[in-house]
Design a protein around this motif. Structure first.
Motif, PDB file in Angstrom:
ATOM      1  N   ALA A  26       0.865  -1.212  -0.055  1.00 41.25           N
ATOM      2  CA  ALA A  26       0.128   0.097  -0.048  1.00 41.25           C
ATOM      3  C   ALA A  26       0.798   1.172   0.143  1.00 41.25           C
ATOM      4  N   SER A  27       2.030   1.238   0.823  1.00 47.35           N
ATOM      5  CA  SER A  27       2.882   2.386   0.817  1.00 47.35           C
ATOM      6  C   SER A  27       3.405   2.639  -0.586  1.00 47.35           C
ATOM      7  N   ALA A  28       3.895   1.495  -1.048  1.00 45.94           N
ATOM      8  CA  ALA A  28       4.791   1.540  -2.419  1.00 45.94           C
ATOM      9  C   ALA A  28       3.505   1.981  -3.433  1.00 45.94           C
ATOM     10  N   ALA A  29       2.189   1.566  -3.596  1.00 41.30           N
ATOM     11  CA  ALA A  29       1.207   1.912  -4.428  1.00 41.30           C
ATOM     12  C   ALA A  29       1.094   3.416  -4.212  1.00 41.30           C
ATOM     13  N   SER A  30       0.820   4.060  -2.886  1.00 40.76           N
ATOM     14  CA  SER A  30       0.732   5.559  -2.566  1.00 40.76           C
ATOM     15  C   SER A  30       1.848   6.374  -3.280  1.00 40.76           C
ATOM     16  N   LYS A  31       2.938   5.841  -3.178  1.00 38.91           N
ATOM     17  CA  LYS A  31       3.941   6.660  -3.523  1.00 38.91           C
ATOM     18  C   LYS A  31       3.979   6.652  -4.915  1.00 38.91           C
ATOM     19  N   TYR A  32       3.703   5.577  -5.715  1.00 38.51           N
ATOM     20  CA  TYR A  32       3.608   5.622  -7.203  1.00 38.51           C
ATOM     21  C   TYR A  32       2.646   6.380  -7.585  1.00 38.51           C
ATOM     22  N   ALA A  33       1.298   6.395  -7.131  1.00 47.07           N
ATOM     23  CA  ALA A  33       0.196   7.036  -7.776  1.00 47.07           C
ATOM     24  C   ALA A  33       0.331   8.471  -7.310  1.00 47.07           C
ATOM     25  N   SER A  34       1.130   8.894  -6.549  1.00 49.11           N
ATOM     26  CA  SER A  34       1.332  10.496  -6.305  1.00 49.11           C
ATOM     27  C   SER A  34       2.389  10.963  -7.348  1.00 49.11           C
ATOM     28  N   ARG A  35       3.060  10.157  -8.158  1.00 47.61           N
ATOM     29  CA  ARG A  35       3.778  10.623  -9.189  1.00 47.61           C
ATOM     30  C   ARG A  35       3.193  11.208 -10.508  1.00 47.61           C
ATOM     31  N   GLY A  36       3.801  12.074 -11.209  1.00 46.84           N
ATOM     32  CA  GLY A  36       3.523  12.489 -12.353  1.00 46.84           C
ATOM     33  C   GLY A  36       3.559  11.472 -13.601  1.00 46.84           C
ATOM     34  N   SER A  37       4.222  10.454 -13.323  1.00 47.73           N
ATOM     35  CA  SER A  37       4.206   9.217 -14.327  1.00 47.73           C
ATOM     36  C   SER A  37       2.952   8.558 -14.299  1.00 47.73           C
ATOM     37  N   PHE A  38       2.320   8.363 -12.919  1.00 49.82           N
ATOM     38  CA  PHE A  38       1.068   7.804 -12.939  1.00 49.82           C
ATOM     39  C   PHE A  38      -0.112   8.452 -13.524  1.00 49.82           C
ATOM     40  N   PHE A  39       0.074   9.735 -13.423  1.00 46.63           N
ATOM     41  CA  PHE A  39      -0.941  10.674 -13.994  1.00 46.63           C
ATOM     42  C   PHE A  39      -0.755  10.573 -15.703  1.00 46.63           C
ATOM     43  N   ALA A  40       0.625  10.683 -16.036  1.00 39.28           N
ATOM     44  CA  ALA A  40       0.653  10.757 -17.400  1.00 39.28           C
ATOM     45  C   ALA A  40      -0.042   9.004 -18.056  1.00 39.28           C
ATOM     46  N   MET A  41       0.253   8.239 -17.101  1.00 40.55           N
ATOM     47  CA  MET A  41      -0.099   6.753 -17.880  1.00 40.55           C
ATOM     48  C   MET A  41      -1.773   6.937 -17.869  1.00 40.55           C
ATOM     49  N   CYS A  42      -2.562   7.573 -16.867  1.00 36.42           N
ATOM     50  CA  CYS A  42      -3.711   7.736 -16.966  1.00 36.42           C
ATOM     51  C   CYS A  42      -4.351   8.524 -18.116  1.00 36.42           C
ATOM     52  N   VAL A  43      -3.538   9.387 -18.603  1.00 37.86           N
ATOM     53  CA  VAL A  43      -4.077  10.410 -19.587  1.00 37.86           C
ATOM     54  C   VAL A  43      -3.535   9.596 -20.999  1.00 37.86           C
ATOM     55  N   LEU A  44      -2.556   8.764 -21.022  1.00 41.80           N
ATOM     56  CA  LEU A  44      -2.294   7.923 -21.897  1.00 41.80           C
ATOM     57  C   LEU A  44      -3.391   7.059 -22.144  1.00 41.80           C
ATOM     58  N   LEU A  45      -3.960   6.330 -21.237  1.00 40.39           N
ATOM     59  CA  LEU A  45      -4.861   5.418 -21.223  1.00 40.39           C
ATOM     60  C   LEU A  45      -6.224   6.182 -22.009  1.00 40.39           C
ATOM     61  N   VAL A  46      -6.531   7.100 -21.694  1.00 37.72           N
ATOM     62  CA  VAL A  46      -7.766   7.820 -22.277  1.00 37.72           C
ATOM     63  C   VAL A  46      -7.310   8.112 -23.846  1.00 37.72           C
ATOM     64  N   LEU A  47      -6.195   8.677 -23.816  1.00 37.09           N
ATOM     65  CA  LEU A  47      -5.917   8.785 -25.444  1.00 37.09           C
ATOM     66  C   LEU A  47      -5.993   7.605 -26.048  1.00 37.09           C
ATOM     67  N   VAL A  48      -5.475   6.592 -25.699  1.00 34.11           N
ATOM     68  CA  VAL A  48      -5.743   5.332 -26.538  1.00 34.11           C
ATOM     69  C   VAL A  48      -7.034   4.897 -26.576  1.00 34.11           C
ATOM     70  N   TRP A  49      -7.953   4.900 -25.419  1.00 40.11           N
ATOM     71  CA  TRP A  49      -9.141   4.631 -25.529  1.00 40.11           C
ATOM     72  C   TRP A  49      -9.822   5.505 -26.356  1.00 40.11           C
ATOM     73  N   ALA A  50      -9.826   6.702 -26.353  1.00 37.68           N
ATOM     74  CA  ALA A  50     -10.790   7.709 -27.330  1.00 37.68           C
ATOM     75  C   ALA A  50     -11.078   7.374 -28.623  1.00 37.68           C
ATOM     76  N   PRO A  51      -9.838   7.103 -29.448  1.00 35.29           N
ATOM     77  CA  PRO A  51      -9.880   6.535 -30.810  1.00 35.29           C
ATOM     78  C   PRO A  51     -10.394   5.223 -31.210  1.00 35.29           C
ATOM     79  N   SER A  52     -10.384   4.463 -30.139  1.00 39.39           N
ATOM     80  CA  SER A  52     -10.694   3.049 -30.103  1.00 39.39           C
ATOM     81  C   SER A  52     -12.085   2.776 -30.598  1.00 39.39           C
ATOM     82  N   PHE A  53     -12.905   4.011 -30.401  1.00 47.28           N
ATOM     83  CA  PHE A  53     -14.232   3.825 -31.018  1.00 47.28           C
ATOM     84  C   PHE A  53     -14.439   3.263 -32.335  1.00 47.28           C
TER      85      PHE A  53
END
Length: 138
Positions: A26-53
């Protein structure tokens, strides 16, 4: 929390509790989720999902994919972050109790040396405010 004669104080930094595997995860996940790279991965997921329609074709399936993915990630992160937050809150409370207890003991010692009645009242108010019990020395 007053000390018995001859005993040594337990300071918050002296408390060592071995963390369970889940707590460490849980501590490691919390540390990772608070990083910019996790946010960038979430944005990338949305960018990949959007044109998949255009590949999926059905708007219901397309929406179900993102809704399911975000629900699962949110559900797991809430559980992990709650664990981390609860442990942090407990550690802070322990530190505050140690500080308040030390301050109450110092105020008691000063009031005994100078025989100041108002300070006795202040000590009791401090103990009542933070929930410290009056413990007699052994």
């Amino acid at each position: 929390m007053s000390l018995a004669e001859g005993s040594t104080p337990t300071m918050p930094s002296d408390v060592r509790r071995r963390l369970s595997a889940f707590d460490r995860f849980a501590s490691a996940a919390s540390k990772y989720a608070s990083r910019g790279s996790f946010f960038a991965m979430c944005v990338l997921l949305v960018l990949v999902w959007a044109p998949s329609f255009f590949l999926i074709g059905s708007i219901d399936t397309w929406q179900l994919i993102i809704n399911t993915a975000t629900t699962i990630v949110t559900f797991l992160l809430v559980a992990l972050l709650q664990n981390t937050q609860s442990r942090a809150d407990a550690a802070i409370q322990h530190k505050l109790n140690a500080i308040a207890d030390g301050l109450a003991d110092l105020m008691k010692q000063i009031s005994e040396e100078h025989d100041e009645k108002p300070l006795h009242t202040d000590v009791q108010e401090l103990r009542d405010a933070v929930g410290l019990e009056n413990k007699e020395s052994a």
